[in-house]
Design a protein around this motif. Structure first.
Motif, short mmCIF file in Angstrom:
data_model
loop_
_atom_site.label_atom_id
_atom_site.label_comp_id
_atom_site.label_asym_id
_atom_site.label_seq_id
_atom_site.Cartn_x
_atom_site.Cartn_y
_atom_site.Cartn_z
N GLY A 12 0.34 -1.01 0.30
CA GLY A 12 -0.08 -0.04 0.13
C GLY A 12 0.76 1.05 -0.23
N GLN A 13 1.97 1.15 0.87
CA GLN A 13 2.69 2.48 1.56
C GLN A 13 4.04 2.82 -0.39
OE1 GLN A 13 4.02 3.56 4.74
NE2 GLN A 13 3.11 1.87 5.57
N PHE A 14 4.26 1.12 -0.47
CA PHE A 14 5.16 1.37 -1.93
C PHE A 14 4.79 0.51 -2.77
CE2 PHE A 14 7.38 2.24 1.99
CZ PHE A 14 7.64 3.61 2.16
N PRO A 15 4.61 1.05 -3.98
CA PRO A 15 4.09 -0.25 -4.74
C PRO A 15 4.65 -0.93 -5.42
CG PRO A 15 2.11 1.24 -4.46
CD PRO A 15 3.49 1.94 -4.02
N SER A 16 5.89 -0.59 -5.58
CA SER A 16 7.30 -0.50 -6.10
C SER A 16 7.55 -1.83 -5.50
CB SER A 16 8.69 0.64 -6.09
OG SER A 16 8.46 0.84 -4.91
#
Length: 318
Positions: A12-16
């Motif tokens: 959620g915070q870092f889709p990468s």
């Protein structure tokens, strides 16, 4: 489980991070000769967060990718099925539409969002139609047997999608069953009633496969993580609900996924020692079986006596 919650927060915070993981997964698939895969993604992420959908690719490392919208089985108000109305929904003559709506309200709301997404005529709708090929019903099953997929609104939606091309429902069934024998039987009866309705609706006459609805498309119902069905194959007495569902599963050649390493390490209660193992019982009784892992990470198969020259034992990769 905490490991899922941690990964969800990371995505959620870092889709990468998700991009990197899917890259590694598809590389393993490619090396194993897999050319097509379907990944399950939360329905809310697919239908309510366009930025997530945009990140999901349809090809990676030579593997074609499509996605299933996952509906969580915990989002059911099971109190609506208590007392004398326990099986009310499964009896078309006595069901109470208002109570059923209350029981499955969360899922029905998400279904409406899915309908809006598929009907959207802009870039978002085009993306949804290109990537999403089905619904998945999942999450911890123990104590949560009810499934909304045979609700008339879901059935109507599936008919509509099948008129346009391949689409399907994948239902996790009989993975984690109650320890108590009577509760376990009732659990599988409820699952079986759901399956019987869906298989009857979309299977037509099993003895006449050429006249099956949408016979030009893959059959739209699949069973995920169904190893627990093997408990009931050799039972001396089965209820009519279970017998009817089993007969349809076999006649329509519906695939049942059995996850051997996952069950051995995570849900031992559904993989008790027996002769033969449950998945073998399913095969011997005429069911179609798919062998899978269901692992979300890396789980050790065993600690062998011989280590390789790195001193690290081999691991089983899902």
């Amino acid at each position: 489980p905490a490991r899922f919650a941690l990964k969800d927060d990371m995505y959620g915070q870092f889709p990468s991070v998700l991009d990197t993981l899917i890259d590694k997964i598809t590389l393993r698939y490619k090396n194993a000769g897999v050319g097509y895969a379907e990944l399950s993604v939360g329905a809310g992420d697919l239908f309510e967060q366009p930025h997530i959908l945009r990140r999901l690719r349809t090809e990676m490392n030579g593997v074609q990718l499509r996605y299933l919208a996952m509906f969580g089985r915990h989002n059911v108000d099971q109190a609506q099925f208590s007392g004398p109305t326990f099986n009310a929904y499964f009896d078309d003559n006595t069901s109470d539409p208002e109570r059923i709506k209350l029981a499955f309200n969360t899922h029905l709301e998400m279904l409406r969002r899915a309908e809006q997404a598929f009907d959207d005529q802009g870039a978002f709708g085009k993306d949804v139609r290109a990537k999403v090929v089905g619904f998945d019903y999942a999450a911890d099953e123990n104590g949560h047997p009810y499934c909304p997929f045979h609700h008339p609104e879901f059935v109507k939606f599936l008919h509509k999608r099948l008129q346009k091309g391949p689409f399907g429902f994948r239902i996790h069934s009989a993975e984690c069953l109650p320890f108590d024998t009577s509760a376990r039987t009732r659990h599988v009866e409820i699952i079986s009633l759901t399956l019987e309705k869906l298989l009857t609706e979309f299977g037509g006459r099993p003895d006449d496969p050429k006249n099956r609805p949408y016979s030009n498309l893959p059959f739209p119902i699949r069973i995920g993580h169904g190893i627990g069905f093997g408990r009931f194959v050799n039972a001396l007495i089965l209820s009519s609900q279970i017998t009817n569902a089993f007969n349809l599963l076999k006649a329509l050649h519906v695939p049942i996924e059995t996850c051997l390493t996952s069950n051995e390490f995570l849900v031992i209660d559904t993989c008790e020692a027996g002769s033969p193992p449950y998945w073998v019982s399913l095969l011997q009784d005429g069911f179609n079986v798919i062998l899978a892992t269901d692992d979300d990470g890396i789980w050790p198969c065993e600690f062998p006596s011989n280590m390789d020259d790195t001193g690290v034992p081999p691991y089983y990769f899902s």
